[in-house]
Design a protein around this motif. Structure first.
Motif, PDB file in Angstrom:
ATOM      1  N   ILE A  19       0.840  -1.183   0.000  1.00  0.00           N
ATOM      2  CA  ILE A  19       0.000   0.000   0.000  1.00  0.00           C
ATOM      3  C   ILE A  19       0.873   1.229   0.000  1.00  0.00           C
ATOM      4  CG2 ILE A  19      -1.900  -1.150   1.151  1.00  0.00           C
ATOM      5  CD1 ILE A  19      -1.010   0.099   3.746  1.00  0.00           C
ATOM      6  N   SER A 237      -0.417   1.497  -5.090  1.00  0.00           N
ATOM      7  CA  SER A 237       0.314   0.286  -4.724  1.00  0.00           C
ATOM      8  C   SER A 237       1.268  -0.083  -5.844  1.00  0.00           C
ATOM      9  CB  SER A 237      -0.659  -0.877  -4.473  1.00  0.00           C
ATOM     10  OG  SER A 237      -1.291  -1.265  -5.678  1.00  0.00           O
ATOM     11  N   ASP A 242      -3.600   0.664 -10.437  1.00  0.00           N
ATOM     12  CA  ASP A 242      -4.747   0.423  -9.558  1.00  0.00           C
ATOM     13  C   ASP A 242      -6.097   0.644 -10.230  1.00  0.00           C
ATOM     14  OD1 ASP A 242      -3.245  -0.281  -7.300  1.00  0.00           O
ATOM     15  OD2 ASP A 242      -2.789   1.813  -6.934  1.00  0.00           O
ATOM     16  N   PHE A 324      -8.202  -2.611  -0.838  1.00  0.00           N
ATOM     17  CA  PHE A 324      -7.376  -1.937   0.162  1.00  0.00           C
ATOM     18  C   PHE A 324      -8.045  -2.009   1.537  1.00  0.00           C
ATOM     19  CE2 PHE A 324      -5.957  -0.188  -3.804  1.00  0.00           C
ATOM     20  CZ  PHE A 324      -4.589  -0.013  -3.635  1.00  0.00           C
TER      21      PHE A 324
END
Length: 396
Positions: A19, A237, A242, A324
């Motif tokens: 992350i 990330s 993403d 996430f």
């Protein structure tokens, strides 16, 4: 299933990796690093946090708790400040504008390290820096978001370690622009002392959008994903990107390949990672992308073959990041995340695209035919009348 560009499967699997937090390259010194879990550095660093808006510069309050005496052979104390790494590098910049500071963390990742050669040995005391160190937030950073889970540490280095890390960095000892340390208030008892600085950004969304796109002939068609801002659609990330552009082709078209600068189009066996509960059979391409700044586009190139007359329209959709465990920025306008992919090929025989119906065309034809019949009758009548008058005979 139409053939698409097959790219590395490993990148598809790694898309939900680290992350945005900048995980430290080494564990927090002083907490316990050797195999017996014995602290190896004399300092423990307090956890701290701050909030900021895009474009702000934050000056954290650092606290370094000295646990025991500094070794006699210590040449410097190195204050290390790790910034966001990998795809998030640049969302926060660390500013330590002093002669004894460099703009890398431990000589490697982004951040800063300040080497302090003049220091007091004060076991049991708490120290802090004696001049401000700024964390500047990118004016285009998205939010709400914790953009920096950044490591802070203090190490003692002997002369050889210092030379190996810096390559013999030197500065003028008489300079008035040197960062130093000074005593400060003790760290609160309930502070975990893990050396984390958490910097959270206020609300500042991005707006990814896709528009209706026409396939005008066989070959390449570009599908553009625009970012209307005001924030950058950052990759949060490591991995392929993403954000995901998915789509199906219209009837009459077949996909040869899909790809483009900044895109990674997955092999079908990895589509479920991005599609979630959607049925993979409904789609012809699934492609990841990221880091689109406001006012720019991410352009996916579709290479297609036209195999028949236009039929049902295809689809386009932008999928937002998922998977996430922490809050992440949201798209400002989900309503413009979907569009149609159309087949509009002039080379194919088609009815006019003006909206005229077949009935109207037939009515026009009937009118033309009727006009021809009337013209024929009118001509015949005029021919008979003229013939009677020319020979002077009466017509019985």
């Amino acid at each position: 299933m139409p053939l698409i560009t097959h790219l590395r499967a490993a990148a598809a699997i790694g898309l939900l990796g680290a992350i945005a937090f900048a995980a430290p390259a080494h564990a927090q010194p002083g907490v316990g690093e050797d195999e017996d879990d014995v602290p190896t550095q004399p300092f423990r660093v307090a956890d701290t946090a701050a909030e900021a808006e895009p474009g702000d510069t934050v000056v954290p309050y650092f606290q370094f708790e000295q646990q025991w005496a500094i070794p006699d052979d210590a040449a410097v104390l190195a204050v290390g400040l790790l910034g966001p790494v990998d795809t998030m590098e640049g969302i926060v910049e660390i500013d330590a504008p002093y002669d004894n500071c460099v703009d890398r963390y431990w000589g490697g990742p982004p951040g800063a390290t300040c080497y302090i050669a003049v220091f007091d040995d004060v076991p049991g005391q708490t120290l802090t820096v004696d001049a401000p160190i700024g964390y500047a937030v990118d004016p285009l950073a998205p939010g709400p978001f914790t953009a920096c889970g950044c490591n802070v540490d203090v190490r003692e280095l002997d002369a050889d370690e210092f030379a190996a890390e810096t390559g013999g960095l030197t500065w003028d000892p008489a300079s008035t622009n040197l960062l130093g340390l000074t005593t400060t208030a003790p760290i609160p008892a309930d502070n975990p002392r893990n050396g984390w600085f958490l910097l959270s950004i206020g609300e500042h969304p991005y707006d990814l959008a896709v528009a209706d796109t026409a396939i005008e002939d066989a070959g390449e068609t570009v599908v553009s994903v625009a970012n209307h801002g005001p924030a950058t659609a950052y990759n949060l990330s490591e991995g392929a990107g993403d954000y995901t552009l998915i789509g199906s082709l219209p009837e009459g078209a077949e996909l040869v390949s899909a790809g483009g600068d900044g895109f990674l189009c997955f092999e079908p066996q990895y589509w479920d990672v991005r599609l979630g509960e959607r049925d993979p059979a409904d789609y012809d391409f699934v492609c990841a992308f990221g880091n689109v700044v406001p006012g720019e586009t991410a352009d996916l190139v579709l290479d297609v073959e036209v195999s028949g007359d236009p039929g049902a329209d295809g689809t386009l959709e932008v999928l937002q990041p998922s998977g996430f465990t922490m809050p992440i920025p949201a798209d400002a306008d989900p309503g413009n995340d979907t569009a149609r992919l159309l087949l509009d090929t002039p080379s194919l025989p088609q009815l006019p695209k003006t909206g005229a119906s077949l009935t109207a065309v037939l009515v026009g034809a009937v009118v033309v035919i009727a006009a021809g019949v009337l013209l024929f009758v009118f001509t015949r009548r005029r021919g008979g009348a003229n013939g009677g008058s020319e020979d002077g005979a009466d017509v019985d």
